[in-house]
Design a protein around this motif. Structure first.
Motif, PDB file in Angstrom:
ATOM      1  N   SER A  72       0.807  -1.223   0.000  1.00 13.13           N
ATOM      2  CA  SER A  72       0.000   0.000   0.000  1.00 13.13           C
ATOM      3  C   SER A  72       0.837   1.267   0.000  1.00 13.13           C
ATOM      4  O   SER A  72       0.308   2.364  -0.196  1.00 13.13           O
ATOM      5  CB  SER A  72      -0.919   0.012   1.239  1.00 13.13           C
ATOM      6  OG  SER A  72      -0.153  -0.100   2.428  1.00 13.13           O
ATOM      7  N   ASP A  73       2.158   1.155   0.218  1.00 14.01           N
ATOM      8  CA  ASP A  73       3.024   2.331   0.243  1.00 14.01           C
ATOM      9  C   ASP A  73       3.677   2.606  -1.102  1.00 14.01           C
ATOM     10  O   ASP A  73       4.590   3.418  -1.203  1.00 14.01           O
ATOM     11  CB  ASP A  73       4.112   2.161   1.303  1.00 14.01           C
ATOM     12  CG  ASP A  73       4.956   0.921   1.079  1.00 14.01           C
ATOM     13  OD1 ASP A  73       4.527   0.037   0.304  1.00 14.01           O
ATOM     14  OD2 ASP A  73       6.053   0.833   1.675  1.00 14.01           O
ATOM     15  N   VAL A  74       3.202   1.923  -2.168  1.00 15.40           N
ATOM     16  CA  VAL A  74       3.826   2.108  -3.477  1.00 15.40           C
ATOM     17  C   VAL A  74       3.587   3.510  -4.010  1.00 15.40           C
ATOM     18  O   VAL A  74       4.398   4.033  -4.790  1.00 15.40           O
ATOM     19  CB  VAL A  74       3.283   1.049  -4.464  1.00 15.40           C
ATOM     20  CG1 VAL A  74       1.803   1.280  -4.746  1.00 15.40           C
ATOM     21  CG2 VAL A  74       4.063   1.050  -5.764  1.00 15.40           C
ATOM     22  N   ALA A  75       2.504   4.175  -3.590  1.00 16.36           N
ATOM     23  CA  ALA A  75       2.190   5.514  -4.077  1.00 16.36           C
ATOM     24  C   ALA A  75       2.856   6.613  -3.262  1.00 16.36           C
ATOM     25  O   ALA A  75       2.738   7.793  -3.620  1.00 16.36           O
ATOM     26  CB  ALA A  75       0.681   5.732  -4.072  1.00 16.36           C
ATOM     27  N   SER A  76       3.556   6.264  -2.204  1.00 16.25           N
ATOM     28  CA  SER A  76       4.189   7.271  -1.357  1.00 16.25           C
ATOM     29  C   SER A  76       5.388   7.883  -2.078  1.00 16.25           C
ATOM     30  O   SER A  76       6.214   7.167  -2.667  1.00 16.25           O
ATOM     31  CB  SER A  76       4.631   6.646  -0.033  1.00 16.25           C
ATOM     32  OG  SER A  76       5.312   7.584   0.768  1.00 16.25           O
ATOM     33  N   VAL A  77       5.486   9.211  -2.034  1.00 12.56           N
ATOM     34  CA  VAL A  77       6.600   9.894  -2.690  1.00 12.56           C
ATOM     35  C   VAL A  77       7.810   9.993  -1.785  1.00 12.56           C
ATOM     36  O   VAL A  77       8.899  10.367  -2.230  1.00 12.56           O
ATOM     37  CB  VAL A  77       6.174  11.304  -3.153  1.00 12.56           C
ATOM     38  CG1 VAL A  77       5.085  11.224  -4.194  1.00 12.56           C
ATOM     39  CG2 VAL A  77       5.706  12.144  -1.968  1.00 12.56           C
ATOM     40  N   THR A  78       7.634   9.688  -0.511  1.00 17.82           N
ATOM     41  CA  THR A  78       8.752   9.716   0.430  1.00 17.82           C
ATOM     42  C   THR A  78       9.397   8.337   0.492  1.00 17.82           C
ATOM     43  O   THR A  78       8.719   7.328   0.594  1.00 17.82           O
ATOM     44  CB  THR A  78       8.266  10.115   1.836  1.00 17.82           C
ATOM     45  OG1 THR A  78       7.286   9.179   2.282  1.00 17.82           O
ATOM     46  CG2 THR A  78       7.656  11.507   1.796  1.00 17.82           C
ATOM     47  N   GLY A  79      10.679   8.317   0.408  1.00 17.74           N
ATOM     48  CA  GLY A  79      11.392   7.043   0.457  1.00 17.74           C
ATOM     49  C   GLY A  79      11.204   6.211  -0.784  1.00 17.74           C
ATOM     50  O   GLY A  79      11.106   4.974  -0.710  1.00 17.74           O
ATOM     51  N   ALA A  80      11.130   6.860  -1.957  1.00 16.08           N
ATOM     52  CA  ALA A  80      10.969   6.113  -3.206  1.00 16.08           C
ATOM     53  C   ALA A  80      12.205   5.251  -3.449  1.00 16.08           C
ATOM     54  O   ALA A  80      13.337   5.679  -3.198  1.00 16.08           O
ATOM     55  CB  ALA A  80      10.763   7.075  -4.367  1.00 16.08           C
ATOM     56  N   PRO A  81      12.027   4.028  -3.956  1.00 19.37           N
ATOM     57  CA  PRO A  81      13.149   3.099  -4.071  1.00 19.37           C
ATOM     58  C   PRO A  81      14.123   3.402  -5.197  1.00 19.37           C
ATOM     59  O   PRO A  81      15.238   2.878  -5.195  1.00 19.37           O
ATOM     60  CB  PRO A  81      12.464   1.749  -4.310  1.00 19.37           C
ATOM     61  CG  PRO A  81      11.165   2.098  -4.963  1.00 19.37           C
ATOM     62  CD  PRO A  81      10.759   3.406  -4.371  1.00 19.37           C
ATOM     63  N   GLY A  82      13.738   4.202  -6.180  1.00 13.94           N
ATOM     64  CA  GLY A  82      14.605   4.419  -7.334  1.00 13.94           C
ATOM     65  C   GLY A  82      14.867   5.883  -7.598  1.00 13.94           C
ATOM     66  O   GLY A  82      14.407   6.778  -6.884  1.00 13.94           O
ATOM     67  N   GLN A  98       8.567  10.350 -11.996  1.00 15.70           N
ATOM     68  CA  GLN A  98       9.340  11.551 -11.688  1.00 15.70           C
ATOM     69  C   GLN A  98       9.753  11.628 -10.223  1.00 15.70           C
ATOM     70  O   GLN A  98      10.643  12.415  -9.871  1.00 15.70           O
ATOM     71  CB  GLN A  98       8.514  12.785 -12.042  1.00 15.70           C
ATOM     72  CG  GLN A  98       7.169  12.855 -11.320  1.00 15.70           C
ATOM     73  CD  GLN A  98       6.368  14.063 -11.722  1.00 15.70           C
ATOM     74  OE1 GLN A  98       6.926  15.091 -12.100  1.00 15.70           O
ATOM     75  NE2 GLN A  98       5.036  13.956 -11.646  1.00 15.70           N
ATOM     76  N   PHE A  99       9.137  10.805  -9.368  1.00 15.08           N
ATOM     77  CA  PHE A  99       9.510  10.781  -7.955  1.00 15.08           C
ATOM     78  C   PHE A  99      10.367   9.571  -7.599  1.00 15.08           C
ATOM     79  O   PHE A  99      10.712   9.392  -6.428  1.00 15.08           O
ATOM     80  CB  PHE A  99       8.259  10.775  -7.081  1.00 15.08           C
ATOM     81  CG  PHE A  99       7.334  11.928  -7.339  1.00 15.08           C
ATOM     82  CD1 PHE A  99       7.695  13.214  -6.960  1.00 15.08           C
ATOM     83  CD2 PHE A  99       6.122  11.743  -7.973  1.00 15.08           C
ATOM     84  CE1 PHE A  99       6.848  14.286  -7.195  1.00 15.08           C
ATOM     85  CE2 PHE A  99       5.276  12.798  -8.220  1.00 15.08           C
ATOM     86  CZ  PHE A  99       5.633  14.079  -7.841  1.00 15.08           C
TER      87      PHE A  99
END
Length: 317
Positions: A72-82, A98-99
């Motif tokens: 559920s955290d795939v849409a979070s812009v904080t701590g993006a994996p790439g 872009q994030f």
């Protein structure tokens, strides 16, 4: 002196058991099961319809299992994996946005919103059209004249323009998008259902039901609605594809809910990030293909259902 009871013949017991099993509800359930079996047997003969159904099942499974597969955290812009706008690789099969978020996870998660909005908007649209079509065909007179003129006005007005106007005036949320699509796409259903209602109302058993004291509600719910339901179901599958495209268009124009991830929202984010001018094709192609595939799948299912429920159409299998 006790008198021995005469044993009841087996035929009487068998007839009693047969009468018990042939109650009206049991007969109705048996007819429904037989009708469903015949429908499925005919539907399986349509290759395009089976392809569309398989695609819909796949997308539905992806949408339902998204919290388990992508989190559920795939849409979070904080701590993006790439890194932002990273091209497809082994770690990110569809690249990143872009994030720096995983685009594959965003596309899978966006299926939940796009399918939900499409289904609910189609149900609202078909419900409005069915009610207006059945009542206009049943009552007729001045009511049918007025309601059909309103329907004609909605038909000549561009649906997308009306939806954009409603989405602009109301607050930006999924409920607004569903309402905007639902209240602007019902006229076609109303026209079709009214025509079918007029055909059903002209049958002799409707006159017999009225002569026996059947009221308006009884005629519409017990006789007209079951006969127009196949048309309503087929129309629903066709409207869902249009509703998904409309939701994607509204989101692309920035009129969707900014707090959720949808396929149209991903296209709008890609436009804002300049993916077209910079050549970041992986940001545009996956959500666009997903929208096209789902719309095509619902259309194929709707055409196959039309061919099964109305064999006179002669649709090619």
């Amino acid at each position: 002196m006790t008198t021995a009871k005469t044993p009841q013949p087996p035929t009487a017991t068998a007839s009693a058991g047969s009468a018990a099993t042939r109650s009206p509800r049991a007969l109705a359930r048996q007819r429904r099961r037989a009708s469903a079996a015949r429908f499925w047997a005919e539907y399986r003969k349509h290759r395009a319809g089976m392809f569309g159904l398989a695609a819909l099942v796949l997308f539905a499974l992806l949408a339902l299992t998204a919290p388990l597969t992508v989190g559920s955290d795939v849409a979070s812009v904080t701590g993006a994996p790439g890194r932002p706008l990273q091209s497809p690789s082994g770690q990110f099969p569809l690249g990143t946005d872009q994030f720096g978020r995983n685009l594959l996870g965003l596309v899978i998660w966006g299926a939940r919103v796009s399918l939900l909005v499409g289904l609910l908007a189609a149900v609202l649209s078909v419900a409005i059209g069915a009610v207006i079509g059945i009542t206009a065909g049943h009552f007729g007179g001045w009511y049918a004249t007025v309601i059909m003129r309103v329907t004609d006005w909605f038909l000549v007005m561009p649906t997308l323009v009306l939806a954009i106007a409603l989405a602009t005036v109301l607050s930006r949320s999924l409920g607004t998008v569903i309402l905007a699509i639902g209240v602007t796409t019902w006229p076609t259903t109303a026209r079709l259902v009214r025509a079918q209602t007029l055909a059903v109302e002209s049958r002799p058993y409707i006159e017999r039901a009225k002569a026996l004291g059947g009221g308006h509600w009884h005629i519409m719910s017990r006789h007209v609605l079951p006969n127009v339901m196949p048309l309503i179901l087929a129309q629903t599958t066709l409207i869902i594809s249009s509703a998904i495209l409309a939701e994607a268009t509204l989101a692309f124009l920035g009129l969707g809910d900014p707090t959720v991830v949808s396929w149209g929202g991903l296209l709008q984010d890609a436009r804002e990030a300049g993916a077209v001018s910079s050549g970041d094709w992986w940001y545009l192609v996956p959500p666009g293909i997903a929208i096209a595939l789902v719309a095509l799948a619902f259309t194929l299912c709707g055409r196959a259902m039309e061919a099964v429920l109305n064999p006179r159409l002669g649709v090619a299998r």
